[in-house]
Scaffold this motif. Structure first.
Motif, PDB file in Angstrom:
ATOM      1  N   ASN A  33       0.853  -1.189   0.000  1.00  0.00           N
ATOM      2  CA  ASN A  33       0.000   0.000   0.000  1.00  0.00           C
ATOM      3  C   ASN A  33       0.890   1.240   0.000  1.00  0.00           C
ATOM      4  O   ASN A  33       1.497   1.595   1.020  1.00  0.00           O
ATOM      5  CB  ASN A  33      -0.914  -0.021   1.230  1.00  0.00           C
ATOM      6  CG  ASN A  33      -1.986   1.043   1.177  1.00  0.00           C
ATOM      7  OD1 ASN A  33      -1.776   2.130   0.644  1.00  0.00           O
ATOM      8  ND2 ASN A  33      -3.145   0.733   1.736  1.00  0.00           N
ATOM      9  N   ALA A  36      -0.065   4.048   2.491  1.00  0.00           N
ATOM     10  CA  ALA A  36       0.255   3.681   3.868  1.00  0.00           C
ATOM     11  C   ALA A  36       1.756   3.767   4.119  1.00  0.00           C
ATOM     12  O   ALA A  36       2.197   4.233   5.184  1.00  0.00           O
ATOM     13  CB  ALA A  36      -0.253   2.272   4.169  1.00  0.00           C
ATOM     14  N   GLY A 287      -4.188   1.748   5.918  1.00  0.00           N
ATOM     15  CA  GLY A 287      -3.359   0.637   5.472  1.00  0.00           C
ATOM     16  C   GLY A 287      -3.270  -0.469   6.503  1.00  0.00           C
ATOM     17  O   GLY A 287      -3.331  -1.662   6.166  1.00  0.00           O
TER      18      GLY A 287
END
Length: 297
Positions: A33, A36, A287
């Protein structure tokens, strides 16, 4: 014959290769991610700035220069100076320390209050559950920011009192999530097995149930940190947060907002710092929530 032995060995080793825990899978998904990861990097940088603020700040945050009041960003003062000629960059660096302390310190109190209440409510059930649930509902009914302002008015301004005020009002959500997890886990087979082997109340709750309920708690803490930081900024903005001259981003915005048309840098840079911190924690929290979701593979 050798091929058969190799096939058997491969079949035996295959579960070991594929075996992985929820946390290991979560870390792998979290690394995929990008938002994130970017949020985590910004959070890590903020922690470094907060820890080493004494070495990173070019000037003490109380040092004044009355010959250079409200100066715009320049080579000597990259972010300008405030109404007393204090370096805005140095004050923002020390303000990062206050924000991170509030975010982490308040969540420690939230966890220490909310997790035991939620765990006891979910595990004991009966009248205890009814009483604690009603108590949680009553606390949830209070507007949080107004409740925090009321507590700060009673306790007085200061960093320690901010910890207490945010902690005493922010544990409701994590208590509800912990109760829901404990209610679902206490009926599982591994809990019945541990109980059959003679595990007592404390051991069942601490060693078997709560470790398996950590995922929503971790996610709640991740989202609770930026909420605490924003609450501190709001309190300092209205003058009931951090005591001057200790710098706080919210306090700096509150002091500079009346000069925004003439000295824009006084509140724009602290506002950007608050926004970046909130976004970073939000991206990282999203995330973590997605990474620890057992339904995702």
């Amino acid at each position: 014959m050798s091929r058969a032995v190799a096939a058997v060995a491969l079949a035996v080793d295959e579960p070991r290769i594929r075996a992985s825990s929820l946390w290991r899978d979560g870390v792998r998904r979290l690394r995929r991610n990008r938002l994130a990861v970017a949020g985590g990097i910004v959070i890590l940088l903020l922690c470094v700035v907060a820890i080493f603020a004494d070495f990173l700040a070019p000037l003490p945050y109380t040092k004044t220069n009355f010959g250079r009041l409200n100066e715009a960003p320049s080579a000597d003062y990259p972010l300008g100076t405030d109404q007393l000629g204090r370096d805005l960059l140095s004050r923002m660096i020390y303000g990062a320390r206050v924000s991170m302390l509030v975010g982490l310190g308040a969540q420690v109190i939230v966890v220490l209050i909310g997790v035991p209440i939620g765990a006891l409510s979910g595990y004991l059930g009966g009248r205890v559950d009814v009483f604690l649930t009603r108590f949680i509902d009553v606390m949830y009914a209070f507007p949080r920011l107004l409740f925090v302002i009321l507590l700060m008015s009673m306790l007085g301004a200061g960093l320690t009192n901010i910890f207490i005020a945010i902690g005493l009002t922010g544990w409701v959500g994590i208590a509800r999530q912990t109760r829901a997890q404990v209610l679902a886990l206490k009926e599982k087979e591994f809990v019945d097995g541990a109980r059959a082997l003679g595990a007592g109340f404390t051991r069942l709750l601490v060693r078997h149930i709560l470790p398996n309920a950590l995922t929503p708690i971790v996610v709640a803490v991740t989202f609770g940190i930026p909420e605490a930081i924003f609450t501190e900024a709001a309190l300092s903005f209205i003058g009931v947060g951090i005591n001057p001259p200790t710098p706080s981003w919210g306090q700096m915005v509150g002091e500079g907002q009346q000069y925004i048309r003439s000295y824009w840098h006084l509140c724009v840079f602290p506002s950007i710092a608050i926004a970046m911190t909130m976004l970073s924690f939000t991206f990282f929290g999203d995330g973590v929530r997605d990474a620890l979701d057992p339904k995702l593979k």
